[in-house]
Design an enzyme around this catalytic site. Structure first.
Site, PDB file in Angstrom:
ATOM      1  N   GLY A   8       0.801  -1.235   0.000  1.00  0.00           N
ATOM      2  CA  GLY A   8       0.000   0.000   0.000  1.00  0.00           C
ATOM      3  C   GLY A   8       0.822   1.268   0.000  1.00  0.00           C
ATOM      4  O   GLY A   8       0.324   2.344   0.293  1.00  0.00           O
ATOM      5  N   TYR A  57      -3.238  -4.424 -11.227  1.00  0.00           N
ATOM      6  CA  TYR A  57      -2.603  -4.515 -12.550  1.00  0.00           C
ATOM      7  C   TYR A  57      -3.180  -3.472 -13.512  1.00  0.00           C
ATOM      8  O   TYR A  57      -2.454  -2.926 -14.347  1.00  0.00           O
ATOM      9  CB  TYR A  57      -2.739  -5.935 -13.113  1.00  0.00           C
ATOM     10  CG  TYR A  57      -1.930  -6.945 -12.332  1.00  0.00           C
ATOM     11  CD1 TYR A  57      -0.541  -6.816 -12.234  1.00  0.00           C
ATOM     12  CD2 TYR A  57      -2.529  -8.012 -11.677  1.00  0.00           C
ATOM     13  CE1 TYR A  57       0.219  -7.729 -11.507  1.00  0.00           C
ATOM     14  CE2 TYR A  57      -1.781  -8.934 -10.946  1.00  0.00           C
ATOM     15  CZ  TYR A  57      -0.407  -8.786 -10.862  1.00  0.00           C
ATOM     16  OH  TYR A  57       0.353  -9.679 -10.152  1.00  0.00           O
TER      17      TYR A  57
HETATM   18  C1  LIG Z   1      -0.704  -7.092  -5.224  1.00  0.00           C
HETATM   19  C2  LIG Z   1       0.497  -6.480  -4.500  1.00  0.00           C
HETATM   20  C3  LIG Z   1       1.795  -6.958  -5.170  1.00  0.00           C
HETATM   21  C4  LIG Z   1       0.394  -4.948  -4.599  1.00  0.00           C
HETATM   22  O1  LIG Z   1       1.528  -4.375  -3.974  1.00  0.00           O
HETATM   23  P1  LIG Z   1       1.435  -2.983  -3.187  1.00  0.00           P
HETATM   24  O2  LIG Z   1       2.807  -2.524  -2.905  1.00  0.00           O
HETATM   25  O3  LIG Z   1       0.518  -3.139  -2.033  1.00  0.00           O
HETATM   26  O4  LIG Z   1       0.715  -2.070  -4.298  1.00  0.00           O
HETATM   27  P2  LIG Z   1       0.873  -0.501  -4.492  1.00  0.00           P
HETATM   28  O5  LIG Z   1       0.928   0.151  -3.154  1.00  0.00           O
HETATM   29  O6  LIG Z   1       1.967  -0.231  -5.447  1.00  0.00           O
HETATM   30  O7  LIG Z   1      -0.535  -0.155  -5.154  1.00  0.00           O
HETATM   31  C5  LIG Z   1      -0.647   0.258  -6.486  1.00  0.00           C
HETATM   32  C6  LIG Z   1      -2.103   0.411  -6.849  1.00  0.00           C
HETATM   33  O8  LIG Z   1      -2.765  -0.855  -6.841  1.00  0.00           O
HETATM   34  C7  LIG Z   1      -3.842  -0.865  -5.896  1.00  0.00           C
HETATM   35  N1  LIG Z   1      -3.768  -2.124  -5.139  1.00  0.00           N
HETATM   36  C8  LIG Z   1      -2.754  -2.550  -4.388  1.00  0.00           C
HETATM   37  N2  LIG Z   1      -3.017  -3.758  -3.861  1.00  0.00           N
HETATM   38  C9  LIG Z   1      -4.230  -4.087  -4.302  1.00  0.00           C
HETATM   39  C10 LIG Z   1      -5.049  -5.212  -4.096  1.00  0.00           C
HETATM   40  N3  LIG Z   1      -4.674  -6.244  -3.325  1.00  0.00           N
HETATM   41  N4  LIG Z   1      -6.248  -5.207  -4.704  1.00  0.00           N
HETATM   42  C11 LIG Z   1      -6.624  -4.186  -5.469  1.00  0.00           C
HETATM   43  N5  LIG Z   1      -5.897  -3.078  -5.699  1.00  0.00           N
HETATM   44  C12 LIG Z   1      -4.706  -3.037  -5.126  1.00  0.00           C
HETATM   45  C13 LIG Z   1      -3.575   0.323  -4.959  1.00  0.00           C
HETATM   46  O9  LIG Z   1      -4.763   0.819  -4.445  1.00  0.00           O
HETATM   47  C14 LIG Z   1      -2.866   1.296  -5.841  1.00  0.00           C
HETATM   48  O10 LIG Z   1      -3.803   2.041  -6.599  1.00  0.00           O
HETATM   49  P3  LIG Z   1      -3.531   3.594  -6.956  1.00  0.00           P
HETATM   50  O11 LIG Z   1      -2.298   3.620  -7.834  1.00  0.00           O
HETATM   51  O12 LIG Z   1      -4.782   4.014  -7.649  1.00  0.00           O
HETATM   52  O13 LIG Z   1      -3.296   4.264  -5.638  1.00  0.00           O
HETATM   53  C15 LIG Z   1       0.495  -6.845  -2.978  1.00  0.00           C
HETATM   54  O14 LIG Z   1      -0.744  -6.446  -2.427  1.00  0.00           O
HETATM   55  C16 LIG Z   1       0.717  -8.322  -2.720  1.00  0.00           C
HETATM   56  O15 LIG Z   1       1.846  -8.783  -2.628  1.00  0.00           O
HETATM   57  N6  LIG Z   1      -0.375  -9.073  -2.563  1.00  0.00           N
HETATM   58  C17 LIG Z   1      -0.283 -10.493  -2.219  1.00  0.00           C
HETATM   59  C18 LIG Z   1       0.256 -11.316  -3.341  1.00  0.00           C
HETATM   60  C19 LIG Z   1      -0.577 -11.186  -4.600  1.00  0.00           C
HETATM   61  O16 LIG Z   1      -1.800 -11.233  -4.561  1.00  0.00           O
HETATM   62  N7  LIG Z   1       0.115 -11.063  -5.750  1.00  0.00           N
HETATM   63  C20 LIG Z   1      -0.515 -10.977  -7.048  1.00  0.00           C
HETATM   64  C21 LIG Z   1      -0.815 -12.364  -7.556  1.00  0.00           C
HETATM   65  S1  LIG Z   1      -1.598 -12.306  -9.166  1.00  0.00           S
END
Ligand SMILES: CC(C)(COP(=O)(O)OP(=O)(O)OC[C@H]1O[C@@H](n2cnc3c(N)ncnc32)[C@H](O)[C@@H]1OP(=O)(O)O)[C@@H](O)C(=O)NCCC(=O)NCCS
Length: 183
Positions: free
Chosen positions: A128, A163
């Site tokens: 986040g 994504y």
């Molecule tokens: C998905 C993941 C990699 C995102 O990483 P993060 O560092 O939290 O993401 P960021 O802070 O860069 O967020 C970027 C954008 O994506 C959105 N976002 C982040 N995590 C999200 C989630 N789980 N669901 C939906 N939107 C999400 C944010 O709101 C942000 O939006 P904005 O640019 O409009 O503010 C992280 O939540 C994670 O590791 N999740 C568990 C593993 C996973 O699910 N991996 C993907 C498998 S397909």
């Protein structure tokens, strides 16, 4: 200026991001300083990026455990990393001088046209804060520097908007990802 640089400048004013040019990632800039003064738990920490495949598999397992992924055999993970086209790891240095792996992604490729991104993960304590987006922009930057045209991935339904925020789209021609699983 790169998109991800603009993004970070906009979103985390106190953080300095060090962009660097790297055209040959087969000769990686290991342990490059990526973000200086990242605010974490009311402290400033530095975040590093590495494209080395010399990854501690135990650390990677801990990271995957932290987001609740099902464990995979070390032997297979080792092969998957070895044969990946690109791996990107994000880590910080703890007080005891130990590296903590806080982010990871990898891509497979045909080395000409296509690459597919797998295993995108940021440690929950660091989520986040824009790191997932930076990790993805770095992946795209490296793949584009290798002249890869089409970058694909398989998104879990709950992270589609993550994504999409990076620019990935659901195929406009309605192409569906299909799977074959052993029964
Ligand atoms: C998905 C993941 C990699 C995102 O990483 P993060 O560092 O939290 O993401 P960021 O802070 O860069 O967020 C970027 C954008 O994506 C959105 N976002 C982040 N995590 C999200 C989630 N789980 N669901 C939906 N939107 C999400 C944010 O709101 C942000 O939006 P904005 O640019 O409009 O503010 C992280 O939540 C994670 O590791 N999740 C568990 C593993 C996973 O699910 N991996 C993907 C498998 S397909």
């Amino acid at each position: 200026m790169n998109n991800w640089y603009n993004f970070f400048q906009k979103n985390t004013i106190s953080t300095i991001l060090y962009p660097y040019k790297q055209t040959d990632f087969s000769n990686p800039y290991n342990n490059s300083l990526l973000i200086y003064n990242f605010q974490h738990k009311e402290k400033s920490i530095d975040i590093y990026l590495s494209t080395s495949k010399d990854i501690n598999l135990h650390d990677l397992e801990l990271l995957c455990d932290a987001v609740g992924w099902v464990r995979r055999p070390f032997r297979k993970v080792k092969i998957a990393i070895e044969y990946s086209f690109l791996t990107v790891s994000l880590f910080c240095i703890q007080k005891n001088n130990q590296k903590q792996l806080i982010g990871f992604a990898r891509a497979t490729s045909d080395y000409a046209f296509n690459a597919t991104i797998w295993d995108v993960v940021i440690h929950p304590e660091f989520q986040g804060k824009g790191l997932g987006k930076i990790l993805m922009y770095k992946m795209i930057q490296y793949l584009r520097s290798a002249d890869i045209i089409t970058i694909t991935l398989f998104s879990d339904p709950e992270v589609l908007s993550f994504y999409k925020s990076i620019g990935f789209i659901i195929d406009p021609d309605g192409v569906k990802g299909m799977f074959w699983y052993p029964r």
